[in-house]
Design a protein around this motif. Structure first.
Motif, PDB file in Angstrom:
ATOM      1  N   CYS A  37     -32.747  36.614  -0.489  1.00  0.00           N
ATOM      2  CA  CYS A  37     -33.927  35.743  -0.474  1.00  0.00           C
ATOM      3  C   CYS A  37     -33.659  34.477   0.331  1.00  0.00           C
ATOM      4  O   CYS A  37     -34.535  34.013   1.069  1.00  0.00           O
ATOM      5  CB  CYS A  37     -34.339  35.376  -1.895  1.00  0.00           C
ATOM      6  SG  CYS A  37     -35.013  36.752  -2.825  1.00  0.00           S
ATOM      7  N   LEU A  38     -32.477  33.939   0.213  1.00  0.00           N
ATOM      8  CA  LEU A  38     -32.113  32.745   0.971  1.00  0.00           C
ATOM      9  C   LEU A  38     -32.124  33.036   2.468  1.00  0.00           C
ATOM     10  O   LEU A  38     -32.662  32.255   3.257  1.00  0.00           O
ATOM     11  CB  LEU A  38     -30.746  32.237   0.530  1.00  0.00           C
ATOM     12  CG  LEU A  38     -30.259  30.956   1.202  1.00  0.00           C
ATOM     13  CD1 LEU A  38     -31.188  29.805   0.861  1.00  0.00           C
ATOM     14  CD2 LEU A  38     -28.849  30.648   0.774  1.00  0.00           C
ATOM     15  N   TYR A  39     -31.542  34.174   2.863  1.00  0.00           N
ATOM     16  CA  TYR A  39     -31.556  34.562   4.277  1.00  0.00           C
ATOM     17  C   TYR A  39     -32.979  34.766   4.780  1.00  0.00           C
ATOM     18  O   TYR A  39     -33.314  34.386   5.905  1.00  0.00           O
ATOM     19  CB  TYR A  39     -30.737  35.829   4.506  1.00  0.00           C
ATOM     20  CG  TYR A  39     -29.247  35.606   4.504  1.00  0.00           C
ATOM     21  CD1 TYR A  39     -28.682  34.545   5.196  1.00  0.00           C
ATOM     22  CD2 TYR A  39     -28.405  36.461   3.822  1.00  0.00           C
ATOM     23  CE1 TYR A  39     -27.322  34.336   5.199  1.00  0.00           C
ATOM     24  CE2 TYR A  39     -27.042  36.270   3.818  1.00  0.00           C
ATOM     25  CZ  TYR A  39     -26.498  35.201   4.515  1.00  0.00           C
ATOM     26  OH  TYR A  39     -25.156  35.004   4.512  1.00  0.00           O
ATOM     27  N   LEU A  40     -33.823  35.359   3.956  1.00  0.00           N
ATOM     28  CA  LEU A  40     -35.212  35.585   4.333  1.00  0.00           C
ATOM     29  C   LEU A  40     -35.948  34.259   4.534  1.00  0.00           C
ATOM     30  O   LEU A  40     -36.675  34.085   5.513  1.00  0.00           O
ATOM     31  CB  LEU A  40     -35.914  36.438   3.282  1.00  0.00           C
ATOM     32  CG  LEU A  40     -37.361  36.810   3.581  1.00  0.00           C
ATOM     33  CD1 LEU A  40     -37.437  37.656   4.846  1.00  0.00           C
ATOM     34  CD2 LEU A  40     -37.942  37.565   2.399  1.00  0.00           C
ATOM     35  N   PHE A  77     -38.355  30.082   8.087  1.00  0.00           N
ATOM     36  CA  PHE A  77     -38.428  28.699   8.553  1.00  0.00           C
ATOM     37  C   PHE A  77     -37.920  28.562   9.983  1.00  0.00           C
ATOM     38  O   PHE A  77     -38.478  27.794  10.769  1.00  0.00           O
ATOM     39  CB  PHE A  77     -37.659  27.766   7.616  1.00  0.00           C
ATOM     40  CG  PHE A  77     -38.365  27.515   6.314  1.00  0.00           C
ATOM     41  CD1 PHE A  77     -39.665  27.046   6.286  1.00  0.00           C
ATOM     42  CD2 PHE A  77     -37.723  27.773   5.114  1.00  0.00           C
ATOM     43  CE1 PHE A  77     -40.323  26.830   5.087  1.00  0.00           C
ATOM     44  CE2 PHE A  77     -38.373  27.560   3.909  1.00  0.00           C
ATOM     45  CZ  PHE A  77     -39.673  27.085   3.902  1.00  0.00           C
ATOM     46  N   LEU A  78     -36.913  29.326  10.343  1.00  0.00           N
ATOM     47  CA  LEU A  78     -36.410  29.301  11.710  1.00  0.00           C
ATOM     48  C   LEU A  78     -37.455  29.832  12.691  1.00  0.00           C
ATOM     49  O   LEU A  78     -37.640  29.273  13.774  1.00  0.00           O
ATOM     50  CB  LEU A  78     -35.120  30.113  11.817  1.00  0.00           C
ATOM     51  CG  LEU A  78     -34.444  30.120  13.181  1.00  0.00           C
ATOM     52  CD1 LEU A  78     -34.024  28.707  13.573  1.00  0.00           C
ATOM     53  CD2 LEU A  78     -33.240  31.032  13.167  1.00  0.00           C
ATOM     54  N   SER A  79     -38.156  30.884  12.307  1.00  0.00           N
ATOM     55  CA  SER A  79     -39.198  31.425  13.190  1.00  0.00           C
ATOM     56  C   SER A  79     -40.341  30.430  13.355  1.00  0.00           C
ATOM     57  O   SER A  79     -40.867  30.261  14.462  1.00  0.00           O
ATOM     58  CB  SER A  79     -39.714  32.757  12.671  1.00  0.00           C
ATOM     59  OG  SER A  79     -40.342  32.603  11.430  1.00  0.00           O
ATOM     60  N   PHE A  80     -40.733  29.731  12.279  1.00  0.00           N
ATOM     61  CA  PHE A  80     -41.767  28.703  12.394  1.00  0.00           C
ATOM     62  C   PHE A  80     -41.298  27.570  13.309  1.00  0.00           C
ATOM     63  O   PHE A  80     -42.050  27.075  14.150  1.00  0.00           O
ATOM     64  CB  PHE A  80     -42.127  28.126  11.030  1.00  0.00           C
ATOM     65  CG  PHE A  80     -42.969  29.041  10.181  1.00  0.00           C
ATOM     66  CD1 PHE A  80     -43.799  29.983  10.740  1.00  0.00           C
ATOM     67  CD2 PHE A  80     -42.914  28.951   8.806  1.00  0.00           C
ATOM     68  CE1 PHE A  80     -44.576  30.826   9.955  1.00  0.00           C
ATOM     69  CE2 PHE A  80     -43.680  29.771   8.012  1.00  0.00           C
ATOM     70  CZ  PHE A  80     -44.511  30.708   8.590  1.00  0.00           C
ATOM     71  N   PHE A  81     -40.052  27.166  13.160  1.00  0.00           N
ATOM     72  CA  PHE A  81     -39.520  26.082  13.983  1.00  0.00           C
ATOM     73  C   PHE A  81     -39.460  26.478  15.457  1.00  0.00           C
ATOM     74  O   PHE A  81     -39.841  25.703  16.340  1.00  0.00           O
ATOM     75  CB  PHE A  81     -38.130  25.672  13.487  1.00  0.00           C
ATOM     76  CG  PHE A  81     -37.501  24.588  14.298  1.00  0.00           C
ATOM     77  CD1 PHE A  81     -37.975  23.297  14.221  1.00  0.00           C
ATOM     78  CD2 PHE A  81     -36.456  24.869  15.155  1.00  0.00           C
ATOM     79  CE1 PHE A  81     -37.407  22.287  14.976  1.00  0.00           C
ATOM     80  CE2 PHE A  81     -35.874  23.876  15.918  1.00  0.00           C
ATOM     81  CZ  PHE A  81     -36.360  22.582  15.833  1.00  0.00           C
ATOM     82  N   LEU A  82     -39.000  27.692  15.730  1.00  0.00           N
ATOM     83  CA  LEU A  82     -38.919  28.150  17.120  1.00  0.00           C
ATOM     84  C   LEU A  82     -40.300  28.288  17.748  1.00  0.00           C
ATOM     85  O   LEU A  82     -40.479  28.000  18.931  1.00  0.00           O
ATOM     86  CB  LEU A  82     -38.151  29.461  17.199  1.00  0.00           C
ATOM     87  CG  LEU A  82     -36.659  29.349  16.907  1.00  0.00           C
ATOM     88  CD1 LEU A  82     -36.018  30.729  16.905  1.00  0.00           C
ATOM     89  CD2 LEU A  82     -35.974  28.433  17.893  1.00  0.00           C
ATOM     90  N   ILE A 138     -45.644  19.856  13.120  1.00  0.00           N
ATOM     91  CA  ILE A 138     -44.566  20.715  12.632  1.00  0.00           C
ATOM     92  C   ILE A 138     -45.078  21.776  11.649  1.00  0.00           C
ATOM     93  O   ILE A 138     -44.486  22.844  11.521  1.00  0.00           O
ATOM     94  CB  ILE A 138     -43.417  19.879  12.001  1.00  0.00           C
ATOM     95  CG1 ILE A 138     -42.165  20.723  11.788  1.00  0.00           C
ATOM     96  CG2 ILE A 138     -43.842  19.249  10.699  1.00  0.00           C
ATOM     97  CD1 ILE A 138     -41.440  21.019  13.051  1.00  0.00           C
ATOM     98  N   LEU A 139     -46.203  21.528  10.987  1.00  0.00           N
ATOM     99  CA  LEU A 139     -46.740  22.494  10.030  1.00  0.00           C
ATOM    100  C   LEU A 139     -47.749  23.458  10.655  1.00  0.00           C
ATOM    101  O   LEU A 139     -48.234  24.364   9.986  1.00  0.00           O
ATOM    102  CB  LEU A 139     -47.402  21.755   8.864  1.00  0.00           C
ATOM    103  CG  LEU A 139     -46.476  20.870   8.033  1.00  0.00           C
ATOM    104  CD1 LEU A 139     -47.269  20.138   6.967  1.00  0.00           C
ATOM    105  CD2 LEU A 139     -45.364  21.675   7.412  1.00  0.00           C
ATOM    106  N   GLN A 140     -48.087  23.291  11.932  1.00  0.00           N
ATOM    107  CA  GLN A 140     -49.088  24.126  12.587  1.00  0.00           C
ATOM    108  C   GLN A 140     -48.747  25.612  12.538  1.00  0.00           C
ATOM    109  O   GLN A 140     -49.614  26.424  12.210  1.00  0.00           O
ATOM    110  CB  GLN A 140     -49.297  23.670  14.028  1.00  0.00           C
ATOM    111  CG  GLN A 140     -50.447  24.363  14.723  1.00  0.00           C
ATOM    112  CD  GLN A 140     -51.790  23.928  14.219  1.00  0.00           C
ATOM    113  OE1 GLN A 140     -51.994  22.755  13.949  1.00  0.00           O
ATOM    114  NE2 GLN A 140     -52.700  24.862  14.077  1.00  0.00           N
ATOM    115  N   PRO A 141     -47.515  26.056  12.842  1.00  0.00           N
ATOM    116  CA  PRO A 141     -47.218  27.500  12.764  1.00  0.00           C
ATOM    117  C   PRO A 141     -47.405  28.075  11.364  1.00  0.00           C
ATOM    118  O   PRO A 141     -47.876  29.196  11.210  1.00  0.00           O
ATOM    119  CB  PRO A 141     -45.752  27.598  13.194  1.00  0.00           C
ATOM    120  CG  PRO A 141     -45.510  26.388  13.995  1.00  0.00           C
ATOM    121  CD  PRO A 141     -46.382  25.318  13.412  1.00  0.00           C
TER     122      PRO A 141
END
Length: 67
Positions: free
Chosen positions: A5-8, A13-18, A43-46
């Motif tokens: 779950c942590l990895y997920l 979050f990494l995909s949203f940031f990228l 930053i919250l748009q994605p």
């Protein structure tokens, strides 16, 4: 289980940031400001784009067969 779950969560979050970085860079290349509508610096748009996609209703024709 907790590690998975942590990895997920990190992956999400990494995909949203990228995606945010991608939008900012494309906006700079096109000389426009980019998504600044939700949250600080957009930053919250994605996240809200993803939420909108999940909530969006599928509209089909009455005679259309959807598989």
């Amino acid at each position: 289980m907790i590690e998975t779950c942590l990895y997920l969560l990190i992956f999400i979050f990494l995909s949203f940031f990228l995606e945010w970085i991608y939008r900012k860079s494309v906006a700079r290349v096109q000389k426009r400001y980019g998504p600044l509508h939700v949250g600080p610096s957009g930053i919250l748009q994605p996240f809200f784009d993803f939420l909108k996609l999940m909530i969006k209703e599928d509209v089909t024709d009455g005679g259309l067969i959807v598989e």
